[in-house]
Design a protein around this motif. Sequence first.
Motif, PDB file in Angstrom:
ATOM      1  N   SER A   1      -3.737  11.555  10.009  1.00 35.94           N
ATOM      2  CA  SER A   1      -3.877  12.490  11.128  1.00 35.94           C
ATOM      3  C   SER A   1      -2.659  12.484  12.039  1.00 35.94           C
ATOM      4  N   LEU A   2      -1.880  11.406  12.015  1.00 39.33           N
ATOM      5  CA  LEU A   2      -0.692  11.304  12.858  1.00 39.33           C
ATOM      6  C   LEU A   2       0.571  11.753  12.130  1.00 39.33           C
ATOM      7  N   ALA A   3       0.561  11.694  10.804  1.00 38.36           N
ATOM      8  CA  ALA A   3       1.758  11.970  10.012  1.00 38.36           C
ATOM      9  C   ALA A   3       2.097  13.454   9.986  1.00 38.36           C
ATOM     10  N   THR A   4       3.374  13.744   9.770  1.00 39.81           N
ATOM     11  CA  THR A   4       3.790  15.135   9.599  1.00 39.81           C
ATOM     12  C   THR A   4       3.576  15.611   8.167  1.00 39.81           C
ATOM     13  N   HIS A   5       3.502  14.671   7.222  1.00 38.79           N
ATOM     14  CA  HIS A   5       3.255  14.995   5.818  1.00 38.79           C
ATOM     15  C   HIS A   5       2.325  13.934   5.231  1.00 38.79           C
ATOM     16  N   SER A   6       1.637  14.293   4.153  1.00 38.38           N
ATOM     17  CA  SER A   6       0.756  13.337   3.486  1.00 38.38           C
ATOM     18  C   SER A   6       0.891  13.488   1.979  1.00 38.38           C
ATOM     19  N   TYR A   7       0.916  12.348   1.297  1.00 37.31           N
ATOM     20  CA  TYR A   7       1.023  12.349  -0.167  1.00 37.31           C
ATOM     21  C   TYR A   7       0.018  11.366  -0.749  1.00 37.31           C
ATOM     22  N   VAL A   8      -0.671  11.790  -1.795  1.00 37.37           N
ATOM     23  CA  VAL A   8      -1.572  10.923  -2.547  1.00 37.37           C
ATOM     24  C   VAL A   8      -1.114  10.949  -3.998  1.00 37.37           C
TER      25      VAL A   8
ATOM     26  N   VAL B   1       5.661  10.326   6.579  1.00 43.84           N
ATOM     27  CA  VAL B   1       4.912  10.640   5.368  1.00 43.84           C
ATOM     28  C   VAL B   1       3.842   9.571   5.174  1.00 43.84           C
ATOM     29  N   ALA B   2       2.593   9.964   5.252  1.00 39.78           N
ATOM     30  CA  ALA B   2       1.485   9.059   4.957  1.00 39.78           C
ATOM     31  C   ALA B   2       1.329   9.009   3.437  1.00 39.78           C
ATOM     32  N   VAL B   3       1.463   7.822   2.866  1.00 40.81           N
ATOM     33  CA  VAL B   3       1.429   7.656   1.410  1.00 40.81           C
ATOM     34  C   VAL B   3       0.161   6.898   1.025  1.00 40.81           C
ATOM     35  N   ASN B   4      -0.748   7.572   0.327  1.00 42.41           N
ATOM     36  CA  ASN B   4      -2.022   6.943  -0.063  1.00 42.41           C
ATOM     37  C   ASN B   4      -2.643   6.227   1.140  1.00 42.41           C
ATOM     38  N   ALA B   5      -2.725   6.943   2.240  1.00 43.31           N
ATOM     39  CA  ALA B   5      -2.907   6.305   3.537  1.00 43.31           C
ATOM     40  C   ALA B   5      -4.319   6.358   4.095  1.00 43.31           C
ATOM     41  N   ASP B   6      -4.536   5.452   5.048  1.00 42.66           N
ATOM     42  CA  ASP B   6      -5.707   5.446   5.908  1.00 42.66           C
ATOM     43  C   ASP B   6      -5.782   6.787   6.641  1.00 42.66           C
ATOM     44  N   GLN B   7      -6.987   7.330   6.780  1.00 40.62           N
ATOM     45  CA  GLN B   7      -7.150   8.654   7.379  1.00 40.62           C
ATOM     46  C   GLN B   7      -6.601   8.719   8.797  1.00 40.62           C
ATOM     47  N   ARG B   8      -6.671   7.620   9.524  1.00 29.05           N
ATOM     48  CA  ARG B   8      -6.147   7.615  10.889  1.00 29.05           C
ATOM     49  C   ARG B   8      -4.640   7.806  10.901  1.00 29.05           C
TER      50      ARG B   8
ATOM     51  N   GLY C   1       0.791  -1.218   0.000  1.00 28.59           N
ATOM     52  CA  GLY C   1       0.000   0.000   0.000  1.00 28.59           C
ATOM     53  C   GLY C   1       0.825   1.271   0.000  1.00 28.59           C
ATOM     54  N   THR C   2       2.133   1.139   0.161  1.00 26.91           N
ATOM     55  CA  THR C   2       3.027   2.303   0.186  1.00 26.91           C
ATOM     56  C   THR C   2       3.890   2.293  -1.070  1.00 26.91           C
TER      57      THR C   2
ATOM     58  N   ASP D   1       3.968   8.472  -7.388  1.00 21.87           N
ATOM     59  CA  ASP D   1       5.378   8.761  -7.653  1.00 21.87           C
ATOM     60  C   ASP D   1       6.104   8.990  -6.328  1.00 21.87           C
ATOM     61  N   LEU D   2       6.994   8.071  -5.973  1.00 25.41           N
ATOM     62  CA  LEU D   2       7.693   8.181  -4.694  1.00 25.41           C
ATOM     63  C   LEU D   2       8.577   9.418  -4.646  1.00 25.41           C
ATOM     64  N   ARG D   3       9.034   9.878  -5.784  1.00 27.62           N
ATOM     65  CA  ARG D   3       9.876  11.078  -5.792  1.00 27.62           C
ATOM     66  C   ARG D   3       9.130  12.272  -5.205  1.00 27.62           C
ATOM     67  N   LYS D   4       7.829  12.350  -5.456  1.00 28.98           N
ATOM     68  CA  LYS D   4       7.042  13.470  -4.942  1.00 28.98           C
ATOM     69  C   LYS D   4       6.801  13.332  -3.439  1.00 28.98           C
ATOM     70  N   ALA D   5       6.662  12.098  -2.959  1.00 26.83           N
ATOM     71  CA  ALA D   5       6.536  11.896  -1.513  1.00 26.83           C
ATOM     72  C   ALA D   5       7.841  12.271  -0.816  1.00 26.83           C
TER      73      ALA D   5
END
Length: 210
Positions: free
Chosen positions: A188-195, A178-185, A11-12, A198-202
């Motif tokens: 809410s804990l991550a310092t960054h979020s990416y959807v 970094v939450a990557v395409n992640a569960d909302q829970r 999932g990551t 492309d891993l380069r953008k995360a």
Amino acid sequence: MARLHLFDLDGTLLHGTAAPVEISRQLGLDAEIAELEREFVAGHLGSPEYAERVHALWAELTEAQVTAAFEGAPWLDGIRETWAEIRDGGDYCAVISLSPSFFVERLAGWGAHAAHGSLFPTVPFTEPVNPTGILDAAAKVKIADRLCEEFGVGRSDCVAYGDSLSDLELFGAVPVSVAVNADQRLVSLATHSYVGRDLRKAYELVRHDR
């Protein structure tokens, strides 16, 4: 001080799927693995029980099928390039996953300094799976600590990337995540979020975080 980037797999690095799903697809066992995944996500199966069930499901698995699953999986773009940049900058990258070691460890060939998964016997299976080698969420933190010691860094130098509840403990143990395409829970804990895909953008989100 160097940083250690810790990547989840299912999932990551893999988009919308998991290694056991891709492996099972090679055996025509899509429905069977879908049911096991539902039971696991719902908490009806623990990690050791899940591992024993998939081990039985994969009784006829061959190395060629593992290779086909790995090569045909929907990986995020830019994994090799991101890890090359991390290495070139003097930092470290590692994969820690609950998925089978025989799949996860292939990522060392893409540039990861280390790749740890649940310890399964060699394919084709001639031995049972040992429950003591199966990872859970808490084990991710323990492995991260061992890697910190190996690479001469501390938890304060770590960046974690993940998508699901199995990453919660690790996200809580390191300062940057970094939450990557992640569960909302997890978001809410991550310092960054990416959807995205492309891993380069995360990685860009934390490139300059020190």
